[in-house]
Design a protein around this motif. Sequence first.
Motif, mmCIF file in Angstrom:
data_model
loop_
_atom_site.group_PDB
_atom_site.id
_atom_site.type_symbol
_atom_site.label_atom_id
_atom_site.label_comp_id
_atom_site.label_asym_id
_atom_site.label_seq_id
_atom_site.Cartn_x
_atom_site.Cartn_y
_atom_site.Cartn_z
ATOM 1 N N ARG A 41 -4.652 11.101 -23.009
ATOM 2 C CA ARG A 41 -6.066 10.741 -22.916
ATOM 3 C C ARG A 41 -6.320 9.920 -21.610
ATOM 4 O O ARG A 41 -5.522 9.055 -21.427
ATOM 5 C CB ARG A 41 -6.593 9.902 -23.940
ATOM 6 C CG ARG A 41 -8.202 9.796 -23.939
ATOM 7 C CD ARG A 41 -8.571 9.268 -25.294
ATOM 8 N NE ARG A 41 -8.051 8.124 -25.714
ATOM 9 C CZ ARG A 41 -8.348 6.698 -25.335
ATOM 10 N NH1 ARG A 41 -9.252 6.624 -24.580
ATOM 11 N NH2 ARG A 41 -7.627 5.638 -25.700
ATOM 12 N N TYR A 84 -3.569 17.897 -20.502
ATOM 13 C CA TYR A 84 -2.893 18.792 -21.580
ATOM 14 C C TYR A 84 -2.121 19.840 -20.886
ATOM 15 O O TYR A 84 -2.386 20.277 -19.837
ATOM 16 C CB TYR A 84 -4.042 19.493 -22.259
ATOM 17 C CG TYR A 84 -3.726 20.365 -23.296
ATOM 18 C CD1 TYR A 84 -3.077 19.663 -24.541
ATOM 19 C CD2 TYR A 84 -3.468 21.769 -23.286
ATOM 20 C CE1 TYR A 84 -2.655 20.493 -25.584
ATOM 21 C CE2 TYR A 84 -3.160 22.445 -24.415
ATOM 22 C CZ TYR A 84 -2.736 21.880 -25.631
ATOM 23 O OH TYR A 84 -2.159 22.561 -26.592
ATOM 24 N N LYS A 91 -0.338 15.924 -24.705
ATOM 25 C CA LYS A 91 -1.761 15.655 -24.470
ATOM 26 C C LYS A 91 -2.008 14.444 -24.230
ATOM 27 O O LYS A 91 -1.443 13.478 -25.069
ATOM 28 C CB LYS A 91 -2.513 16.006 -25.741
ATOM 29 C CG LYS A 91 -4.071 15.935 -25.655
ATOM 30 C CD LYS A 91 -4.702 16.340 -26.776
ATOM 31 C CE LYS A 91 -6.159 16.392 -26.683
ATOM 32 N NZ LYS A 91 -7.033 17.025 -27.966
ATOM 33 N N ASP A 131 5.555 19.579 -30.294
ATOM 34 C CA ASP A 131 4.588 18.515 -30.789
ATOM 35 C C ASP A 131 3.367 18.274 -29.694
ATOM 36 O O ASP A 131 3.773 17.672 -28.404
ATOM 37 C CB ASP A 131 5.365 17.309 -31.054
ATOM 38 C CG ASP A 131 4.523 16.304 -31.840
ATOM 39 O OD1 ASP A 131 3.327 16.298 -31.870
ATOM 40 O OD2 ASP A 131 5.197 15.445 -32.602
ATOM 41 N N GLU A 132 2.175 18.682 -30.058
ATOM 42 C CA GLU A 132 1.161 18.540 -29.163
ATOM 43 C C GLU A 132 0.686 17.299 -28.875
ATOM 44 O O GLU A 132 0.405 16.858 -27.613
ATOM 45 C CB GLU A 132 -0.177 19.241 -29.847
ATOM 46 C CG GLU A 132 -1.410 19.193 -28.750
ATOM 47 C CD GLU A 132 -2.617 19.838 -29.461
ATOM 48 O OE1 GLU A 132 -3.465 19.258 -30.245
ATOM 49 O OE2 GLU A 132 -2.668 21.383 -29.480
ATOM 50 N N LYS A 133 1.067 16.405 -29.616
ATOM 51 C CA LYS A 133 0.619 14.810 -29.249
ATOM 52 C C LYS A 133 1.510 14.247 -28.016
ATOM 53 O O LYS A 133 1.041 13.300 -27.278
ATOM 54 C CB LYS A 133 0.877 13.838 -30.325
ATOM 55 C CG LYS A 133 2.283 13.559 -30.832
ATOM 56 C CD LYS A 133 2.504 12.618 -31.933
ATOM 57 C CE LYS A 133 3.750 12.395 -32.136
ATOM 58 N NZ LYS A 133 4.157 11.263 -33.123
#
Length: 322
Positions: free
Chosen positions: A250, A284, A248, A243-245
Motif C-alpha cells: 500500500r 502490485y 502487494k 502469497d499475495e500479501k
Amino acid sequence: MAVPGVDKKLLCELEEMGFPEARATRALHYSGNSSVEAAISWIIDHENDADIDEMPLSAQVPVDIPIEASDPFFISEEMKLKAPELSDQVRKNREVEEKKLERSREKERIRAGKELQVAKRMAEENERKRNVAQRKADVEEKRRARERVHQKLQQDKAERRGWLGLPVEGPLSVNPAISFSHESKNLEQVKPALLTVSARKEDLMRECLRSLKRQVMGDDSQVKKAVQTLLIYLRNVANNPDDEKFRKIRLGNPAFQSRVGKFKQGVKFLELCGFEIIGGEFLYLPKDKVDMATLAEAWAVLNSAITNPYFGLFSRSVDAGD
C-alpha cells in the motif's frame, strides 16, 4: 628435683683448680662429698662420661651425705699438675662437641638448600610448561581464527558468484537480515543462466540508487534504510511468491512512505522488479510476473550497495543532477 647439697669449701677449691661448677658438684656428689682428692679421682675415672658436665639431681643418690668436711684436705702437687690437664681436656671436649654441632648444622643448611633448589626448579619447570601450553593455545586460536576468516571469504565469494550467474560449489551463506532465505526452494531451483538480466535493466536499477543518493546528499542513513527495506520486500516475494500479501504494497503505508515511498527512485526500483501501480494506491506484483532471475539481480545490486561501500555503486562519482 633440686641440685644436691655439697661442701661449699670443697666446691670452691675444685673451681679454683679450673673445674666447671657442674663437674665439680657432680664429682663431690658421687665421691661422697668427702674430700677434694676423692672428687678429683672420680673426675679422672669418669672424664669420658657423656653427662660429666651435667648438674646432678638429688634423687639420683638417695643417701644423705654430710655437707661439711671435718678434716682439712691437702692438695698434692700431682693434683695441681693434673687439674690444668683435666681443664684442658674439658675445653678440647667442648671444642669437639661444638665442631660436631657446627657440622650437623652445616649439613642441615646444605640439605635445606638442596630442597629449596629442587622446589625452585620444579616451580620453574611448571611455569615453563604453563607458558608452552599457553603458547600452543594461542597458536591454535589464531589458526582457528584464520580458518573462520577463510571460510567467511569463501562463503562471500560463493555468494557473489551465485548471484552473478557464475558456477558455485556448495550452499551459499547469506545474511538472513538482508538476503533471500537459503531454504527457499524457489531460489534453489533458479539456474545460474536464468540469473542474467539485460544489462539495460541492471543499469536502470543502479541509476535508481545513485539518483536516490543524490537526492539525500549528506544523509546516507536514509539511503541505507531505503535499500535495506527494498531488500526485505524482495526477499519476502522470493520466499513466498504464492502469497499475495507479500506482492502487494500500500503506497500510503506510513512505514513504506518513511523508508521508500517518499523517494520516486525507490518506487521506480520496485517497478523495475515487476511491481505495477494499481489505482494510485498499491504497488502490485502479479503472480505470473514474478521473475526469480530479476529478483536475484535486483537483490545483488542492493546488497552490493550496502556491503561494498568502497567499491560499490555509492563510491562512484555522482553527476550534478538526475
